[in-house]
Design an enzyme around this catalytic site. Structure first.
Site, short mmCIF file in Angstrom:
data_model
loop_
_atom_site.label_atom_id
_atom_site.label_comp_id
_atom_site.label_asym_id
_atom_site.label_seq_id
_atom_site.Cartn_x
_atom_site.Cartn_y
_atom_site.Cartn_z
N GLY A 36 0.76 -1.24 0.00
CA GLY A 36 0.00 0.00 0.00
C GLY A 36 0.79 1.29 0.00
CD GLU A 83 0.38 -9.15 1.20
OE1 GLU A 83 0.76 -10.32 1.06
OE2 GLU A 83 -0.81 -8.82 1.32
N GLY A 96 3.61 -3.73 -3.59
CA GLY A 96 3.54 -3.95 -5.04
C GLY A 96 3.97 -2.67 -5.74
NE ARG A 97 -0.22 2.27 -6.22
CZ ARG A 97 -1.05 2.35 -7.26
NH1 ARG A 97 -0.68 3.00 -8.34
NH2 ARG A 97 -2.27 1.82 -7.20
CE1 TYR A 150 -8.01 2.45 -9.46
CE2 TYR A 150 -5.72 2.92 -9.98
CZ TYR A 150 -6.74 2.02 -9.76
OH TYR A 150 -6.48 0.69 -9.82
CB CYS A 179 -13.64 5.86 -29.31
SG CYS A 179 -12.82 5.52 -30.87
CD GLU A 180 -14.35 5.29 -22.80
OE1 GLU A 180 -14.22 5.85 -21.70
OE2 GLU A 180 -14.67 4.11 -22.94
CE1 TYR A 224 -1.86 -3.26 -8.72
CE2 TYR A 224 -0.54 -1.41 -7.96
CZ TYR A 224 -1.14 -2.63 -7.72
OH TYR A 224 -1.02 -3.22 -6.49
C1 LIG Z 1 -3.65 -8.25 -0.56
C2 LIG Z 1 -2.80 -7.20 -1.20
N1 LIG Z 1 -1.53 -7.07 -0.78
C3 LIG Z 1 -0.71 -6.16 -1.34
C4 LIG Z 1 -1.15 -5.33 -2.34
C5 LIG Z 1 -0.19 -4.35 -2.92
O1 LIG Z 1 -0.56 -3.04 -2.78
P1 LIG Z 1 0.39 -1.91 -3.36
O2 LIG Z 1 0.61 -2.22 -4.79
O3 LIG Z 1 -0.35 -0.67 -3.15
O4 LIG Z 1 1.65 -1.98 -2.56
C6 LIG Z 1 -2.46 -5.44 -2.79
C7 LIG Z 1 -2.95 -4.52 -3.84
O5 LIG Z 1 -4.07 -4.34 -4.12
C8 LIG Z 1 -3.31 -6.40 -2.19
O6 LIG Z 1 -4.56 -6.55 -2.60
#
Ligand SMILES: Cc1ncc(COP(=O)(O)O)c(C=O)c1O
Length: 424
Positions: free
Chosen positions: A246, A284, A286-287, A326, A351-352, A380
């Site tokens: 997150g 965990e 991601g982004r 978003y 086309c939007e 993403y």
């Molecule tokens: C269960 C879970 N963990 C981790 C993440 C990673 O979030 P982020 O990419 O914001 O770090 C997500 C993203 O939706 C998620 O659903």
């Protein structure tokens, strides 16, 4: 929508570390001239600075290890679900989280150790659960009581699980990616979580190792993460706490996310206050592991009007859904004239009217044929690429120290029609 500064230096600050402008004015990422990559591979094109991703993963691992020695990190692979990225993360020694059979298959194909795979999903089908069990995924995260029933039925031996708890924390982020607040579809609220914990503790097949929380994405302050840890502390003592991802990233000049060290410090600080000292912590992200290290390169197709001035490129919402979904703000530059310029509407080819890549972005004298680079597209964007208007999904290049390698080829017209069943 305001942008405050577009000097070359400030713009380069949004590109992967080490990005530079060559003496002839051309933008260089991962040691590779974007114009050269575009000439070879066409546009739109995703470029990932591989060395920068690896360096960042190591930095976050170090920070986590220093803050909480009994800990591990997994990459939330939905942020960049490409086999080469799974392989990169495996090479860097971290696990991955997957949601769905496709991500699990790519993780296994990328060489991720199944013991380091965490399986998520608020609607895991029996087929997906069977696949996760068969692969011997290290942890399956229970989202609901149906998961418990299905796993009890499908598991042969003991399966370690976590329980996803809805902590009732609403971080300041886009509605679509806030997941920790009351009413969210993810996990179980505290009273239901208590009942599920009691049930899991009686299970003969499911070994409840601990709890999981994930309150959302693109979160730009550390406090809500700490609040989520505090919210789940009263549910009992567990071996493992997966505190989710997150952490937000800097998409624009105005964004000021916590550093990974500050984020981890907030999590570990709260954990020290309220969780068992011998617990294992998992994060965990991601982004934040990939977004800042990706760039999308487009070619300008047409320029029209003065107020507003539309600069239209050969991609758009088929390769970057973050804007339309978003309202995420990005920045951009002409790759051969970095910084400065006057404000334009950088729009896509779909086309939007909502297909605007960046509204009011300063571009210096953009003309048809120029290349435009949009930074911070490493998360993403590949994930949600689509075939709107028959768009062919772009290739992905990993650039590293002046070398590039193709890790996903461009989709072809034959790919596009490959699933169509011809009339009998
Ligand atoms: C269960 C879970 N963990 C981790 C993440 C990673 O979030 P982020 O990419 O914001 O770090 C997500 C993203 O939706 C998620 O659903």
């Amino acid at each position: 929508m305001t942008t405050t500064a577009e000097s070359t230096t400030e713009l380069l600050g949004l590109f992967p570390p080490g990005s530079r402008v060559d003496p002839d004015g051309e933008l260089v990422v991962g040691g590779c001239r974007l114009a050269g990559l575009a000439a070879e591979w066409g546009t739109p094109l995703y470029v990932i600075d591989e060395a920068a991703v690896r360096a960042h993963v190591r930095r976050v691992r170090r920070a986590l290890g220093a803050a909480w020695p009994d800990s591990r990190m997994v990459f939330a692979s939905k942020a960049f679900p490409v086999t080469a990225m799974y392989r990169l993360m495996a090479e860097e020694g971290i696990g991955v989280d997957v949601a769905g059979a496709g991500e699990l298959a790519m993780a296994l194909a990328g060489g991720v150790d199944p013991a380091r795979i965490i399986v998520h999903g608020n609607a895991k089908t029996p087929a997906e659960l069977r696949m996760a069990l068969h692969a011997r995924a290290g942890l399956i995260v229970i989202d609901n009581t149906d998961d418990i029933e299905a796993l009890e039925e499908l598991a042969d031996g003991e399966q370690p699980v976590l329980l996803r708890v809805l902590p009732g924390v609403r971080p300041d982020t886009y509605d679509a990616v806030a997941t920790g607040q009351a009413g969210s579809k993810f996990g179980l609220p505290l009273p239901a979580a208590r009942a599920a914990i009691a049930r899991l503790r009686r299970s003969r097949k499911l070994r409840l190792d601990g709890l999981h929380v994930h309150i959302g994405s693109q979160i730009l302050s550390a406090e809500p993460f700490a609040h989520a840890v505090e919210a789940i502390a009263g549910l009992g003592e567990f071996r493992t706490y997966d505190l989710g991802g997150g952490l937000g990233v800097r998409y624009t000049y105005a964004d000021c996310p916590p550093s990974p060290e500050d984020w981890i410090g907030a999590l570990a600080g709260a954990a020290r206050q309220v969780l068992p000292s011998g617990a294992e912590l998992i994060i965990e992200p991601g982004r934040s592991l990939v977004a800042p290290f990706g760039v999308t390169v487009y070619r300008v197709v047409s320029v029209k009007g003065d107020d507003p001035r539309f600069v239209a490129v050969d991609g758009g919402m088929a390769d970057n859904m973050e804007v339309a979904l978003y309202g995420q703000r990005f920045e951009a530059t002409v790759t051969s004239r970095v910084g400065g310029g006057s404000r334009v509407e950088l729009v896509g080819r779909h086309c939007e009217s909502g297909d605007r890549l960046v509204s009011g972005v300063a571009l210096r004298d953009a003309r048809p044929g120029d290349l435009v680079a949009v930074p911070v597209t490493g998360a993403y964007c590949v994930t949600m690429a689509n075939n709107y208007n028959g768009a062919l999904r772009p290739p992905v290049l990993f650039a590293r120290d002046g070398q590039s390698r193709l890790v996903v080829r461009r989709e072809t017209l034959a790919d596009l029609m490959s699933r169509d069943v011809p009339p009998a």
